[in-house]
Enzyme design. Sequence first.
Site, PDB file in Angstrom:
ATOM      1  N   ASP A  35       0.797  -1.231   0.000  1.00  0.00           N
ATOM      2  CA  ASP A  35       0.000   0.000   0.000  1.00  0.00           C
ATOM      3  C   ASP A  35       0.826   1.277   0.000  1.00  0.00           C
ATOM      4  O   ASP A  35       2.046   1.246  -0.162  1.00  0.00           O
ATOM      5  CB  ASP A  35      -1.075  -0.011   1.081  1.00  0.00           C
ATOM      6  CG  ASP A  35      -0.593  -0.520   2.408  1.00  0.00           C
ATOM      7  OD1 ASP A  35      -1.367  -1.191   3.095  1.00  0.00           O
ATOM      8  OD2 ASP A  35       0.572  -0.257   2.736  1.00  0.00           O
ATOM      9  N   LYS A  57      -4.341   3.960  -1.888  1.00  0.00           N
ATOM     10  CA  LYS A  57      -5.142   4.969  -2.590  1.00  0.00           C
ATOM     11  C   LYS A  57      -4.558   5.247  -3.962  1.00  0.00           C
ATOM     12  O   LYS A  57      -3.364   5.420  -4.115  1.00  0.00           O
ATOM     13  CB  LYS A  57      -5.131   6.279  -1.786  1.00  0.00           C
ATOM     14  CG  LYS A  57      -6.293   6.412  -0.853  1.00  0.00           C
ATOM     15  CD  LYS A  57      -6.581   7.894  -0.585  1.00  0.00           C
ATOM     16  CE  LYS A  57      -7.678   8.049   0.428  1.00  0.00           C
ATOM     17  NZ  LYS A  57      -7.198   8.519   1.731  1.00  0.00           N
ATOM     18  N   MET A 170      -2.063   9.257  12.357  1.00  0.00           N
ATOM     19  CA  MET A 170      -3.283   9.576  11.599  1.00  0.00           C
ATOM     20  C   MET A 170      -4.021  10.753  12.231  1.00  0.00           C
ATOM     21  O   MET A 170      -5.243  10.770  12.261  1.00  0.00           O
ATOM     22  CB  MET A 170      -4.221   8.345  11.558  1.00  0.00           C
ATOM     23  CG  MET A 170      -3.575   7.122  10.976  1.00  0.00           C
ATOM     24  SD  MET A 170      -4.656   5.685  11.005  1.00  0.00           S
ATOM     25  CE  MET A 170      -4.525   5.182  12.703  1.00  0.00           C
TER      26      MET A 170
HETATM   27  N1  SAH Z   1       1.811   0.554  10.654  1.00  0.00           N
HETATM   28  C1  SAH Z   1       2.306   1.901  10.522  1.00  0.00           C
HETATM   29  C2  SAH Z   1       1.237   2.914  10.859  1.00  0.00           C
HETATM   30  C3  SAH Z   1       0.034   2.842   9.964  1.00  0.00           C
HETATM   31  S1  SAH Z   1      -1.177   4.065  10.324  1.00  0.00           S
HETATM   32  C4  SAH Z   1       3.550   2.065  11.403  1.00  0.00           C
HETATM   33  O1  SAH Z   1       3.853   1.196  12.218  1.00  0.00           O
HETATM   34  O2  SAH Z   1       4.265   3.061  11.222  1.00  0.00           O
HETATM   35  C5  SAH Z   1      -0.697   5.333   9.205  1.00  0.00           C
HETATM   36  C6  SAH Z   1      -0.157   6.508   9.966  1.00  0.00           C
HETATM   37  O3  SAH Z   1       1.175   6.234  10.375  1.00  0.00           O
HETATM   38  C7  SAH Z   1      -0.040   7.775   9.168  1.00  0.00           C
HETATM   39  O4  SAH Z   1      -1.255   8.472   9.118  1.00  0.00           O
HETATM   40  C8  SAH Z   1       0.993   8.535   9.963  1.00  0.00           C
HETATM   41  O5  SAH Z   1       0.438   9.110  11.112  1.00  0.00           O
HETATM   42  C9  SAH Z   1       1.907   7.424  10.405  1.00  0.00           C
HETATM   43  N2  SAH Z   1       3.054   7.268   9.511  1.00  0.00           N
HETATM   44  C10 SAH Z   1       3.445   6.136   8.885  1.00  0.00           C
HETATM   45  N3  SAH Z   1       4.569   6.347   8.183  1.00  0.00           N
HETATM   46  C11 SAH Z   1       4.902   7.633   8.360  1.00  0.00           C
HETATM   47  C12 SAH Z   1       5.962   8.457   7.914  1.00  0.00           C
HETATM   48  N4  SAH Z   1       6.921   8.013   7.114  1.00  0.00           N
HETATM   49  N5  SAH Z   1       5.990   9.754   8.316  1.00  0.00           N
HETATM   50  C13 SAH Z   1       5.042  10.232   9.130  1.00  0.00           C
HETATM   51  N6  SAH Z   1       4.011   9.514   9.572  1.00  0.00           N
HETATM   52  C14 SAH Z   1       3.945   8.222   9.209  1.00  0.00           C
END
Ligand code: SAH
Length: 499
Positions: A35, A57, A170
Amino acid sequence: MKGKVYLVGAGPGDPDLITVKGLECIRKADVIVYDRLVNPALLEERKAKCKLIYVGKSPKGHAKSQEEINEILYQEAKAGNYVVRLKGGDPYVFGRGGEEGEYLYNRNIPFEVVPGITSAIAGLAYAGIPITHRGIARSFHVITGHLKDENEEVDWKTLTALEGTMVFLMGVSNLKKITENLMAHGKDPNTPVAIINWATTPRQKTIEGSLANIYEKALKENIKSPSLIVIGHVVNLRVSLDFYSQKPLLGRNIVITTGISQRRDIINKLRALGANAISLPTIEIKEIKPNYELDKTIENIHKYTYIVFTSINGVNVFFKRFFELGHDVRKLANIKFAAIGSSTAEAINKYGLRVDFVPREYVGESLVDELKAVISKDDSILIPRAKKARPFIVEELSKICRVEEIKTYETIKSREDNQYIIDTLKELDYPYILFSSPSTFINFKEIAGKDADDILKKSKIISIGPITTKTIEAEGYTIYKQAKKYNFDGIIEILLEER
Ligand code: SAH
């Protein structure tokens, strides 16, 4: 035969922040379902016949539903495939990984999780913020900022009472609500807050403020998703711990069009400098096989006094066959080696052989001029090289001594399906696009098809040297810069001048 699903954490964005096990899964996969938050660079590691399924998306805003994704995983595994479900960060941190696992469990499909480095911790680290710190934060709390429903109760009172570092994922679209509620429940308005957008990627951007003013700042800076909201005094440690923003090529989009066999080195160098290095292989090396002429030449190699190599591929294809035929380097004891440039010379060095001659400028003209000064009519030169090489070198050197050219490989257009990379390129603002030979340019135009002109017109075209420049200009495009030293290090040099 039943397949299996591996739920793999891709890490927070920097493609090097995947686990060893995760990378191994990507290399073995028959199918990869990925994704939006997965760095597409990781897909380069897939095997040739791996099928890619994007479920994030699309530019039009459509994404596959969770139910649809579950079903794709199930069907692909049922068909006997090794399926990798690749997710940003860690699959169980707001990744809905558990739901996918349950769906498969209910249908008797074996599955494994490969945990990943979550953005909730690593994203902060890359912005210079340690999530805990002795005397400053004794705990941390990772909270979803996705407040779907107005009535869905967040226990703001309990949250406010927590003393550790708070990280909202998020949460950007609810930033106002989050900060207001925390203050209304008694959190000090001066509490430091940072927001990190696209953490651990070349687009990383961090803003800092307090609970009271961060919302205004985020509006002004137009901060969007994906972002991490960090609340707590650890934010102040950025002053001394922010290493990532110092990288010289941070934020630069750089497209590499070289073939697969040569790209690794330049990509690693560019990424270490902070660049977003995107690889679109345009060429493939195809050995000429069988090649009786080469075999015979190798058998009689003692007849030559010089071997001239004009490319890294020329070196590698020659030595591959040389060793396959059962020889070792002692057979080459009395032969001198000439290389057109330092990268080609390094390729020869890797076989434990020193190079006797490299011209000052890495082009055929210099090679000929300078080599003519050291050879005599008694020399005998072998040039193993590509099928469609310029006749110039052979013609010129033949005026002095015996020269034999052996065609050992041909450069063909890459057969990989890389439409997903072309789609990425269309979205980029002013990328640098590097061409390392005339064929990389010609093939790029064919591979990108109707999009080629648009992409090239908005790109800064970098050429490795005069021959490549000539081809590009003849096609009607303007060179932004040409390397002064005609190899990849020369290209990196001119990129670093851009700072
Ligand atoms: N499983 C992922 C999180 C998924 S939820 C993890 O462990 O990182 C998706 C959210 O993760 C985004 O809306 C944002 O808040 C955060 N996120 C994931 N990657 C990011 C990145 N490179 N920079 C900033 N926020 C990030």
